[in-house]
Write a protein that holds these residues in place. Structure first.
Motif, PDB file in Angstrom:
ATOM      1  N   ASN A 158     -34.788  76.819  91.379  1.00 16.99           N
ATOM      2  CA  ASN A 158     -34.684  77.525  90.109  1.00 16.99           C
ATOM      3  C   ASN A 158     -34.462  79.024  90.347  1.00 16.99           C
ATOM      4  OD1 ASN A 158     -37.203  78.877  90.421  1.00 16.99           O
ATOM      5  ND2 ASN A 158     -38.320  77.289  89.321  1.00 16.99           N
ATOM      6  N   GLU A 159     -34.195  79.760  89.276  1.00 15.88           N
ATOM      7  CA  GLU A 159     -33.839  81.174  89.425  1.00 15.88           C
ATOM      8  C   GLU A 159     -35.008  82.014  89.935  1.00 15.88           C
ATOM      9  OE1 GLU A 159     -32.447  81.842  85.465  1.00 15.88           O
ATOM     10  OE2 GLU A 159     -30.369  81.374  85.976  1.00 15.88           O
ATOM     11  N   CYS A 160     -36.206  81.671  89.513  1.00 13.48           N
ATOM     12  CA  CYS A 160     -37.399  82.378  89.988  1.00 13.48           C
ATOM     13  C   CYS A 160     -37.561  82.214  91.495  1.00 13.48           C
ATOM     14  CB  CYS A 160     -38.631  81.848  89.257  1.00 13.48           C
ATOM     15  SG  CYS A 160     -40.209  82.392  89.942  1.00 13.48           S
ATOM     16  N   MET A 161     -37.419  80.982  91.996  1.00 17.92           N
ATOM     17  CA  MET A 161     -37.600  80.723  93.412  1.00 17.92           C
ATOM     18  C   MET A 161     -36.436  81.257  94.245  1.00 17.92           C
ATOM     19  SD  MET A 161     -40.554  79.343  94.113  1.00 17.92           S
ATOM     20  CE  MET A 161     -41.129  80.654  93.040  1.00 17.92           C
ATOM     21  N   ARG A 162     -35.252  81.370  93.650  1.00 20.44           N
ATOM     22  CA  ARG A 162     -34.145  82.006  94.373  1.00 20.44           C
ATOM     23  C   ARG A 162     -34.433  83.491  94.584  1.00 20.44           C
ATOM     24  NH1 ARG A 162     -30.557  78.451  91.357  1.00 20.44           N
ATOM     25  NH2 ARG A 162     -29.877  80.136  89.966  1.00 20.44           N
ATOM     26  N   LEU A 163     -35.090  84.117  93.599  1.00 19.66           N
ATOM     27  CA  LEU A 163     -35.515  85.512  93.763  1.00 19.66           C
ATOM     28  C   LEU A 163     -36.500  85.622  94.933  1.00 19.66           C
ATOM     29  CD1 LEU A 163     -36.640  87.999  91.011  1.00 19.66           C
ATOM     30  CD2 LEU A 163     -38.187  87.475  92.868  1.00 19.66           C
ATOM     31  N   ARG A 165     -36.873  83.591  97.447  1.00 20.83           N
ATOM     32  CA  ARG A 165     -36.194  83.309  98.719  1.00 20.83           C
ATOM     33  C   ARG A 165     -35.327  84.492  99.152  1.00 20.83           C
ATOM     34  NH1 ARG A 165     -35.255  78.625  97.358  1.00 20.83           N
ATOM     35  NH2 ARG A 165     -33.062  78.614  96.750  1.00 20.83           N
ATOM     36  N   HIS A 166     -34.696  85.164  98.181  1.00 18.00           N
ATOM     37  CA  HIS A 166     -33.841  86.310  98.493  1.00 18.00           C
ATOM     38  C   HIS A 166     -34.641  87.434  99.148  1.00 18.00           C
ATOM     39  CE1 HIS A 166     -30.747  89.420  97.929  1.00 18.00           C
ATOM     40  NE2 HIS A 166     -31.719  90.189  97.449  1.00 18.00           N
ATOM     41  N   PHE A 167     -35.820  87.738  98.609  1.00 15.95           N
ATOM     42  CA  PHE A 167     -36.579  88.876  99.109  1.00 15.95           C
ATOM     43  C   PHE A 167     -37.509  88.540 100.274  1.00 15.95           C
ATOM     44  CE2 PHE A 167     -35.720  90.654  94.771  1.00 15.95           C
ATOM     45  CZ  PHE A 167     -35.004  91.772  95.204  1.00 15.95           C
ATOM     46  N   PHE A 168     -37.966  87.288 100.342  1.00 10.44           N
ATOM     47  CA  PHE A 168     -38.999  86.971 101.332  1.00 10.44           C
ATOM     48  C   PHE A 168     -38.631  85.813 102.264  1.00 10.44           C
ATOM     49  CE2 PHE A 168     -41.220  88.435  97.420  1.00 10.44           C
ATOM     50  CZ  PHE A 168     -41.658  89.666  97.901  1.00 10.44           C
ATOM     51  N   THR A 209     -38.361  92.383  81.449  1.00  5.42           N
ATOM     52  CA  THR A 209     -37.828  91.471  82.459  1.00  5.42           C
ATOM     53  C   THR A 209     -38.197  91.930  83.858  1.00  5.42           C
ATOM     54  OG1 THR A 209     -35.951  91.094  80.974  1.00  5.42           O
ATOM     55  CG2 THR A 209     -35.757  90.255  83.219  1.00  5.42           C
ATOM     56  N   LEU A 210     -38.131  93.224  84.106  1.00  6.91           N
ATOM     57  CA  LEU A 210     -38.522  93.749  85.411  1.00  6.91           C
ATOM     58  C   LEU A 210     -40.005  93.503  85.682  1.00  6.91           C
ATOM     59  CD1 LEU A 210     -36.578  97.140  85.434  1.00  6.91           C
ATOM     60  CD2 LEU A 210     -36.173  95.175  86.928  1.00  6.91           C
ATOM     61  N   THR A 211     -40.825  93.674  84.657  1.00 10.21           N
ATOM     62  CA  THR A 211     -42.256  93.437  84.823  1.00 10.21           C
ATOM     63  C   THR A 211     -42.535  91.986  85.193  1.00 10.21           C
ATOM     64  OG1 THR A 211     -42.800  95.185  83.232  1.00 10.21           O
ATOM     65  CG2 THR A 211     -44.495  93.551  83.664  1.00 10.21           C
ATOM     66  N   VAL A 212     -41.871  91.058  84.518  1.00 10.45           N
ATOM     67  CA  VAL A 212     -42.079  89.643  84.801  1.00 10.45           C
ATOM     68  C   VAL A 212     -41.470  89.272  86.151  1.00 10.45           C
ATOM     69  CG1 VAL A 212     -41.433  87.316  84.055  1.00 10.45           C
ATOM     70  CG2 VAL A 212     -42.368  88.948  82.408  1.00 10.45           C
ATOM     71  N   ALA A 213     -40.325  89.853  86.503  1.00 12.43           N
ATOM     72  CA  ALA A 213     -39.732  89.585  87.813  1.00 12.43           C
ATOM     73  C   ALA A 213     -40.658  90.063  88.930  1.00 12.43           C
ATOM     74  CB  ALA A 213     -38.372  90.260  87.918  1.00 12.43           C
ATOM     75  N   GLU A 214     -41.327  91.193  88.713  1.00 17.42           N
ATOM     76  CA  GLU A 214     -42.297  91.683  89.683  1.00 17.42           C
ATOM     77  C   GLU A 214     -43.460  90.696  89.817  1.00 17.42           C
ATOM     78  OE1 GLU A 214     -44.271  95.994  90.566  1.00 17.42           O
ATOM     79  OE2 GLU A 214     -44.597  95.178  88.543  1.00 17.42           O
ATOM     80  N   PHE A 215     -43.913  90.158  88.686  1.00 15.69           N
ATOM     81  CA  PHE A 215     -44.963  89.137  88.687  1.00 15.69           C
ATOM     82  C   PHE A 215     -44.513  87.903  89.479  1.00 15.69           C
ATOM     83  CE2 PHE A 215     -46.184  85.204  86.359  1.00 15.69           C
ATOM     84  CZ  PHE A 215     -47.529  85.158  86.681  1.00 15.69           C
ATOM     85  N   MET A 216     -43.276  87.464  89.260  1.00 11.93           N
ATOM     86  CA  MET A 216     -42.758  86.297  89.968  1.00 11.93           C
ATOM     87  C   MET A 216     -42.635  86.555  91.465  1.00 11.93           C
ATOM     88  SD  MET A 216     -39.834  84.952  87.301  1.00 11.93           S
ATOM     89  CE  MET A 216     -40.284  83.959  85.860  1.00 11.93           C
ATOM     90  N   ALA A 217     -42.405  87.806  91.833  1.00 14.75           N
ATOM     91  CA  ALA A 217     -42.252  88.159  93.246  1.00 14.75           C
ATOM     92  C   ALA A 217     -43.595  88.336  93.953  1.00 14.75           C
ATOM     93  CB  ALA A 217     -41.430  89.439  93.375  1.00 14.75           C
ATOM     94  N   ASN A 218     -44.700  88.236  93.224  1.00 13.79           N
ATOM     95  CA  ASN A 218     -46.019  88.359  93.831  1.00 13.79           C
ATOM     96  C   ASN A 218     -46.425  87.046  94.489  1.00 13.79           C
ATOM     97  OD1 ASN A 218     -48.378  90.733  93.253  1.00 13.79           O
ATOM     98  ND2 ASN A 218     -46.338  91.053  92.390  1.00 13.79           N
ATOM     99  N   VAL A 219     -45.799  86.782  95.623  1.00 10.10           N
ATOM    100  CA  VAL A 219     -46.087  85.555  96.359  1.00 10.10           C
ATOM    101  C   VAL A 219     -47.466  85.657  97.002  1.00 10.10           C
ATOM    102  CG1 VAL A 219     -43.670  85.051  96.807  1.00 10.10           C
ATOM    103  CG2 VAL A 219     -44.930  86.494  98.406  1.00 10.10           C
ATOM    104  N   GLU A 232     -36.277  99.564  92.814  1.00 11.55           N
ATOM    105  CA  GLU A 232     -34.819  99.670  92.716  1.00 11.55           C
ATOM    106  C   GLU A 232     -34.144  98.382  93.168  1.00 11.55           C
ATOM    107  OE1 GLU A 232     -31.663 103.177  93.734  1.00 11.55           O
ATOM    108  OE2 GLU A 232     -33.069 102.617  95.337  1.00 11.55           O
ATOM    109  N   ASP A 233     -34.635  97.788  94.266  1.00  8.01           N
ATOM    110  CA  ASP A 233     -34.110  96.499  94.736  1.00  8.01           C
ATOM    111  C   ASP A 233     -34.258  95.431  93.663  1.00  8.01           C
ATOM    112  OD1 ASP A 233     -33.598  97.571  97.275  1.00  8.01           O
ATOM    113  OD2 ASP A 233     -35.575  96.985  98.041  1.00  8.01           O
ATOM    114  N   LEU A 234     -35.442  95.403  93.061  1.00  7.16           N
ATOM    115  CA  LEU A 234     -35.721  94.387  92.056  1.00  7.16           C
ATOM    116  C   LEU A 234     -34.838  94.582  90.827  1.00  7.16           C
ATOM    117  CD1 LEU A 234     -37.605  91.966  91.501  1.00  7.16           C
ATOM    118  CD2 LEU A 234     -39.144  93.550  90.341  1.00  7.16           C
ATOM    119  N   GLU A 235     -34.674  95.812  90.386  1.00  7.02           N
ATOM    120  CA  GLU A 235     -33.838  96.066  89.211  1.00  7.02           C
ATOM    121  C   GLU A 235     -32.389  95.653  89.486  1.00  7.02           C
ATOM    122  OE1 GLU A 235     -32.425  99.706  86.264  1.00  7.02           O
ATOM    123  OE2 GLU A 235     -34.255  99.892  87.450  1.00  7.02           O
ATOM    124  N   ARG A 236     -31.895  95.950  90.665  1.00  8.01           N
ATOM    125  CA  ARG A 236     -30.528  95.559  91.008  1.00  8.01           C
ATOM    126  C   ARG A 236     -30.372  94.035  90.951  1.00  8.01           C
ATOM    127  NH1 ARG A 236     -30.527  97.447  95.816  1.00  8.01           N
ATOM    128  NH2 ARG A 236     -30.045  99.577  95.152  1.00  8.01           N
TER     129      ARG A 236
END
Length: 267
Positions: A158-163, A165-168, A209-219, A232-236
């Motif tokens: 899914n899109e959350c898990m692709r994020l 995988r992209h960063f970590f 959206t950035l706030t929630v994306a940051e939450f999703m990236a809190n592995v 900046e990476d996350l916003e891009r």
């Protein structure tokens, strides 16, 4: 329910959100307000539970704040919830005052009775994947013969898990565990099926959206990783991957895999 923008330099790494902190609570509420996750998963769980021949004991493993515990528990005479986190456990007790709440980690917990239906929702992320199969077998030992255990986890594509995988470079996938349960574990497993539920978060502005994306990236163990993406990476990434084509806002798919395991009735 937009949150005020965080005061962060774009070059700063994303925050580490403490599950016991106010920031985590506010971000989690923002996520839930913009997602259809609870509506979709609760309807699905209700349909599963209504098919059970017996509804005496419900066991929620890693129950969190108790929203789903309360929903599913309404179908049962008794509810047992395992939640080792003190912050979540306090919310759980408020949501489910009649439940028996166990504070022990799942590795040492002992419900003391067999459940007709057990649920483990979004908890396996916190265990090494090499431990998933023996842990699930342990959970099945808490289910009566003929009863069911349901596991829920993010679908790895899914899109959350692709994020993530992209960063970590991290991938969580229940497929191997489900396949292993189907072969060689007939002593405990009568059947094992996997279904994917489509769920989605939507916001009409970039800040939320950035706030929630940051939450999703809190592995799990984010604080122990060598590096974190910057704001900046996350916003891009968000602007590239999550902007709605019609310009109506932003959407992040976070489909869930639901593994349904029936415990063998054989002695």
């Amino acid at each position: 329910m937009a949150l005020p923008p965080t005061e962060a330099d774009p070059s700063d790494p994303i925050r580490i959100l403490d599950v016991a902190g106010d920031d985590y609570r506010r971000v989690f509420e923002l996520f839930l307000a913009g997602s259809n996750e609870k509506a979709v998963t609760h309807a699905h769980l209700s349909a599963l539970v209504e098919q059970l021949p017996r509804r005496s004991v419900f066991l929620d493993i890693g129950a969190g704040s108790g929203t789903t515990t309360r929903h599913v528990g309404n179908y049962f005479e008794h509810t047992i919830a395992i939640e080792p986190g003190s912050y979540m456990r306090d919310a759980l007790r408020r949501a489910c005052p009649d439940a028996r709440v166990l504070p022990d980690p799942v590795e040492t917990a002992d419900p003391g009775t067999l459940a007709d239906f057990a649920l483990c929702s979004h908890m396996l992320y916190y265990l090494p994947q090499s431990q998933w199969l023996p842990t699930v077998r342990r959970f099945l030992g808490w289910v009566r013969p003929g009863g069911e255990l349901v596991l829920a986890l993010q679908n790895p594509n899914n899109e959350c898990m692709r994020l993530v995988r992209h960063f970590f470079g991290i991938r969580f996938d229940l497929a191997a565990t489900a396949n292993a349960l189907r072969a060689g574990h007939e002593d405990l497993v009568e059947s094992c099926t996997v279904e994917t539920l489509p769920v989605r978060f939507h916001a009409d502005n970039l800040a939320d959206t950035l706030t929630v994306a940051e939450f999703m990236a809190n592995v799990p163990n984010l604080a122990e990783l060598e590096s974190r993406p910057t704001h900046e990476d996350l916003e891009r990434y968000v602007l590239t991957h999550f902007a709605d084509p019609d310009g109506a806002g932003f959407s992040i798919g976070h489909d869930h895999d639901i593994v349904r395991i029936r415990r063998s009735s054989r002695p």
